[in-house]
Motif scaffolding. Structure first.
Motif, PDB file in Angstrom:
ATOM      1  N   SER A  12      40.538  39.571  43.288  1.00  0.00           N
ATOM      2  CA  SER A  12      39.507  40.044  44.187  1.00  0.00           C
ATOM      3  C   SER A  12      38.852  41.320  43.713  1.00  0.00           C
ATOM      4  N   THR A  13      39.138  41.746  42.450  1.00  0.00           N
ATOM      5  CA  THR A  13      38.565  42.998  41.950  1.00  0.00           C
ATOM      6  C   THR A  13      37.605  42.721  40.817  1.00  0.00           C
ATOM      7  N   ILE A  14      36.597  43.541  40.732  1.00  0.00           N
ATOM      8  CA  ILE A  14      35.625  43.467  39.643  1.00  0.00           C
ATOM      9  C   ILE A  14      35.556  44.844  39.009  1.00  0.00           C
ATOM     10  N   ALA A  15      35.764  44.923  37.689  1.00  0.00           N
ATOM     11  CA  ALA A  15      35.752  46.214  36.981  1.00  0.00           C
ATOM     12  C   ALA A  15      34.489  46.326  36.152  1.00  0.00           C
ATOM     13  N   GLY A  47      36.766  41.960  51.890  1.00  0.00           N
ATOM     14  CA  GLY A  47      35.337  41.737  51.878  1.00  0.00           C
ATOM     15  C   GLY A  47      34.519  42.986  51.996  1.00  0.00           C
ATOM     16  N   VAL A  48      35.194  44.146  52.051  1.00  0.00           N
ATOM     17  CA  VAL A  48      34.473  45.399  52.178  1.00  0.00           C
ATOM     18  C   VAL A  48      34.564  46.167  50.862  1.00  0.00           C
ATOM     19  N   THR A  49      33.428  46.580  50.356  1.00  0.00           N
ATOM     20  CA  THR A  49      33.410  47.343  49.099  1.00  0.00           C
ATOM     21  C   THR A  49      34.019  48.716  49.314  1.00  0.00           C
ATOM     22  N   GLN A  50      34.951  49.033  48.423  1.00  0.00           N
ATOM     23  CA  GLN A  50      35.660  50.296  48.519  1.00  0.00           C
ATOM     24  C   GLN A  50      35.069  51.308  47.544  1.00  0.00           C
ATOM     25  N   THR A  51      35.501  52.559  47.711  1.00  0.00           N
ATOM     26  CA  THR A  51      35.031  53.610  46.805  1.00  0.00           C
ATOM     27  C   THR A  51      35.577  53.354  45.399  1.00  0.00           C
ATOM     28  N   ALA A  52      34.675  53.368  44.419  1.00  0.00           N
ATOM     29  CA  ALA A  52      35.092  53.103  43.039  1.00  0.00           C
ATOM     30  C   ALA A  52      36.034  54.195  42.536  1.00  0.00           C
TER      31      ALA A  52
END
Length: 351
Positions: A12-15, A47-52
């Protein structure tokens, strides 16, 4: 400056990773500069974008020392015995990633040292591979000052060829360039030392040069060789005489008695395989007990048998003469090519 980005997905992560690169030069990235690599990773939770999250790494570029000396000629330089200021052209390049001074030294590597001397190095300011009057007047140099990374400087090595050199002699001349510390214009820098041990936090120094003609790899120097080949003229001279006539027998079986006419034959020859002989002057001191025969004259550029010559003392511009005060014959011969002979002949009477 080029920049590129690549999306990385895992579960579920995109780098997202970004990096940069400098233009490729022989010297590479400048010594002492910093290279920073930044990374940013973005991700979602439920489903919520977190702080990078980010990270960074910085290191200092170390100094590589690499000098190249390259003979700029395509073949050996042909020289004559006794020739002065004979030229060998070289290019000296700073392949380091920092400004350096480059010490220059020219020396004989092969050949008879007795027949070559006076090595000097000059800046070839116009890059024409020859030594102009202005470059000669500027004086010789012992080092190149503040050579920029990837900078190339044209230089000229000169030497004097001895009169004892003969056709076919060869002289190998090595030019060595050694990196020295840069940074102070007008002064040759100190010797450069490699950094020993493990990498430090500061700017370390590494020699990366290859092995030249006379130097080893990774010694902070490089050398290349240029060659002189002597193209000399191997000249020889012979002098013979024949009795043309005498007062008693005439031209039949004449004898060398007083009043007899004698023809002197001087033959100058150039051996095969050499260079053409030029500006050939013949000087012959006559014996005191003969008299020059003015009526016959002096013939020049004859063949090896002293025939087919031209009367050189009877031309609009004389090429031969008799000097009564010194009882001497002088004559100028045309150029004598290899394997060729030319002669001077004239007559005298026995007193």
């Amino acid at each position: 400056m080029k920049r590129s980005k690549q999306l990385l997905g895992a579960m579920s992560t995109i780098a997202l990773i970004a990096f940069s690169a400098s233009p490729a030069l022989a010297g590479g990235s400048t010594a002492g500069s910093s290279i920073t690599n930044n990374v940013s990773v973005s991700f979602d939770v439920g489903g919520v974008t977190q702080t990078a999250v980010t990270a960074s790494n910085t290191f200092t570029v170390d100094r590589k020392i690499d000098v190249l000396v390259d003979f700029a000629g395509t073949a050996a330089t042909s020289v004559a015995p006794g020739a002065q200021n004979q030229v060998l052209a070289f290019d000296v390049t700073n392949l380091s990633n920092a400004v350096v001074d480059i010490r220059l030294a020219a020396a004989l590597n092969a050949g008879n040292a007795a027949n070559i001397a006076n090595f000097e190095v000059y800046r070839d300011t116009n890059g024409d591979r020859s030594l102009s009057a202005a470059e000669l007047a500027a004086g010789p140099i012992t080092y190149l000052d503040e050579v920029a990374a990837d900078g190339t400087v044209a230089v000229i090595v000169i030497a004097d060829i001895g009169l004892g050199a003969v056709n076919g002699n060869e002289f190998d001349v090595v030019l060595t360039g050694t990196a020295r510390e840069g940074g102070t214009a007008g002064t040759q820098g100190a010797a450069i030392t490699q950094t020993a041990g493990a990498n430090t936090a500061g700017v370390d120094t590494v020699f990366t040069d290859g092995a030249g003609t006379t130097d080893a790899a990774r010694d902070g120097a490089y050398s290349d060789v240029g060659k002189y080949v002597v193209a000399g003229a191997t000249m020889s001279v012979s002098k013979t005489s024949r009795i043309v006539s005498d007062p008693v027998n005439g031209p039949t079986n004449p004898k060398a008695i007083p009043g007899a006419t004698i023809e002197y034959c001087i033959v100058v020859s150039n051996a095969a395989g050499g260079a053409t002989g030029t500006n050939i002057d013949v000087n012959d001191d006559l014996p005191a007990d003969v008299s020059y025969l003015t009526a016959f004259g002096i013939f020049v550029d004859g063949n090896a048998s002293c025939a087919s010559g031209t009367r050189g003392d009877n031309l609009p511009t004389p090429t031969a003469s008799y000097i009564s005060g010194t009882h001497e014959i002088t004559a100028d011969l045309s150029n004598i090519a290899p394997s060729q002979s030319r002669s001077v002949y004239f007559r005298v009477t026995i007193d």
